[in-house]
Each structure stands twice: as C-alpha cells, then as structure tokens.
Design an enzyme around this catalytic site. Structure first.
Site, PDB file in Angstrom:
ATOM      1  CG  ASN A 103     -97.088 -86.362-116.363  1.00 60.39           C
ATOM      2  OD1 ASN A 103     -97.331 -85.155-116.347  1.00 60.39           O
ATOM      3  ND2 ASN A 103     -96.105 -86.894-115.664  1.00 60.39           N
ATOM      4  CG  HIS A 120    -104.626 -83.097-117.439  1.00 61.56           C
ATOM      5  ND1 HIS A 120    -103.593 -82.218-117.188  1.00 61.56           N
ATOM      6  CD2 HIS A 120    -105.666 -82.665-116.682  1.00 61.56           C
ATOM      7  CE1 HIS A 120    -103.989 -81.298-116.311  1.00 61.56           C
ATOM      8  NE2 HIS A 120    -105.240 -81.552-115.992  1.00 61.56           N
ATOM      9  CB  CYS A 148    -115.617 -93.454-134.781  1.00 62.29           C
ATOM     10  SG  CYS A 148    -116.264 -94.556-133.523  1.00 62.29           S
ATOM     11  N   GLY A 188     -93.141 -82.650-109.442  1.00 62.95           N
ATOM     12  CA  GLY A 188     -92.932 -82.241-110.829  1.00 62.95           C
ATOM     13  C   GLY A 188     -94.099 -81.530-111.485  1.00 62.95           C
ATOM     14  CB  ALA A 232     -89.091 -86.156-109.857  1.00 62.45           C
TER      15      ALA A 232
END
Ligand code: OAD
Length: 243
Positions: A103, A120, A148, A188, A232
């Site tokens: 997540n 991720h 940036c 999950g 969950a």
C-alpha cells in the site's frame, strides 16, 4: 475440542518470536481507500498502462500526476481502521517484526507501525526523475509535476509503476523477513502482483506457519495453513483479542 482457525492463528502468533506481515489494498478498504481489483477497484475504470507505467508518465506527465493527486485527495480523508491498529499493536508484542506493505497510502505509519517496508512506494513522497532526490510532498496540489528543489528536473510520484523494479534493498529486506519468520500473516491482497505475491510461498517453503486474511480465496489460499475469510478490520482485532 480442537482450536478454531482463528484460535490457531492467535496461538501461533502468540508463541512466535519472528513474525512477518504482508498487506495489500484490502487492509485499507475499510478506511475508504479503493482497492485495485474487484468491484469498484481502481483498475475497473482506469487502464493501468495509461496511468501507472513509465511510458504513460513520459507521454503525459500531467495526466499521471493529476491521477496521483486525485488519489491523494481521497486518501487524505481516510483514517487507519482497526486492522491497521491491530497490526501496530502486534508489532509491540513480537520480538522481530516486519510489516511489508504494497500500500502506498501511508496508513500503516499513521496507525503507529514504526517502519513498514513500503515496497510499492508512498503516495506522499516525490522523487526527482534526474538526480533521484526524494522528499515528502503533501501539497500544494499543483496541476503538473513541479521541478526538483535540488536540480530543477521533473519530479514524479515515489511509487513503483508496472514494468519497474522494486527498490532492491527493500525487496531484500522483505525476502529475508519472509524466509526467516516463524509466522507469516498475509492480509488483504489478491496475491497476483509479483514479487510480493511470492512472499507467502517463500515463507511456507522456509517452514513458516502462514495465515491468510481475505474476503475471498486467492492464489495463496491452497498452500496457507489457515485461511480466515472476512474483513481485515474485523478479523485482525479478533486475533489480537485472543493473544
Ligand atoms: P487488489 O486490489 O489486487 O486486491 C485486494 C484484495 O483485498 C482482494 O483479494 C480482496 O478480496 C481483498 N479485500 C478487499 N476488501 C477487504 C477487506 N475489507 N478485508 C480483507 N480483504 C479485503 O490489491 P493488492 O493485492 O494490494 O501495485 O494489489 C497489488 C498491487 O496491484 C498494488 O500494490 C498495485 C496494484 O496494481 C502497484 O501500483 C505497483
């Protein structure tokens, strides 16, 4: 009387010194964060290749950027649910604990988990496409990727897109946690996106007791030791109540 699957899961967790947890979008679903697959999932109305690939960002950076802003807007309204809180609580009771999450919403940190391996990435961080500088960026909501602060090149969301490799250091830590834990809890996730999907097998083959929590069966279900079907946000607190 033999223990119920829920009691079995709790007993194994209670006696384990090394626990690894892998979470997916289902753990945040009860907080109101959309999952990717299944009814109402993000990939039902959006094509991943148009929004979550390096090619998509190259073709239309502003479109991809706006999609991530939209998701940030949704997630900003969401709070950790009892499932996140149960996992933060579990961490306090186990000697060696690793929380690996797919997540990008940051809800595990908000719930109090100290150092989730966000394999991720994290939606609240941006990364320079040129110098790699990484910083937390919670706003303002600009309509296109800003430059940036270090080198002026374009920033991008600090998330892993399809076709990209995971951070090798994080992946290595996740792999080691799976290969050395006594109990692995997988919650999950549809378990279809590699390499995260393979972590339960790594743990199982290394001799761990593997527990799955999901609304429905997944490709992992046949090989796990205990499969707990349900939400969950309900099952994880129920497990904790038995520890
Ligand atoms: P998915 O959307 O693929 O799967 C969510 C899983 O959670 C499904 O198996 C659901 O049955 C389950 N689920 C839904 N609600 C639940 C609940 N309340 N309690 C328990 N389970 C529930 O999400 P992920 O497996 O996390 O990658 O997806 C993996 C990756 O695919 C994501 O990280 C993302 C996506 O493309 C990238 O963006 C790189």
């Amino acid at each position: 009387m033999s223990p119920t699957p829920l009691q079995q899961a709790a007993q194994r967790l209670a006696s384990a010194n090394r626990v690894a947890v892998l979470t997916g979008a289902g753990v945040s679903a009860e907080s109101g964060v959309p999952t990717f697959r299944g009814p109402g999932g993000l990939w039902e109305n959006h094509r991943p290749e148009e929004l979550a690939t390096p090619g998509a960002f190259q073709k239309d950076p502003a479109l991809v950027w706006r999609w991530y802003l939209w998701r940030r807007g949704l997630i900003a309204q969401c709070q950790p649910n009892p499932g996140h809180l149960a996992l933060a609580d579990l961490e306090k009771r186990v000697g060696e604990f690793s929380l690996i999450t797919q997540n990008v919403d940051g809800l595990h940190r908000l719930a109090g988990s100290s150092d989730p391996l966000e394999i991720h990435g994290n939606l609240w961080w941006v990364r320079c496409t040129s110098c790699g500088a990484l910083y937390e960026e919670r706003g303002p909501d600009l309509p296109a990727p800003p430059p940036c602060k270090e080198c002026g090149a374009m920033l991008r969301p600090h998330v892993v897109w399809f076709g990209e490799s995971l951070d090798p250091e994080l992946l290595d830590q996740a792999w080691r946690a799976a290969a050395t834990c006594e109990v692995m809890l997988v919650a999950g996730t549809s378990a279809v996106v590699q390499p995260a999907a393979g972590l339960a097998s790594v743990a199982k083959q290394a001799g761990a007791f593997v527990i799955e929590v999901n609304l429905e069966p997944t490709p992992n279900s046949a090989e796990v030791d205990v499969s707990l079907m349900g939400k969950a946000g309900e099952i994880l607190p129920e497990i904790m109540a038995l520890l």
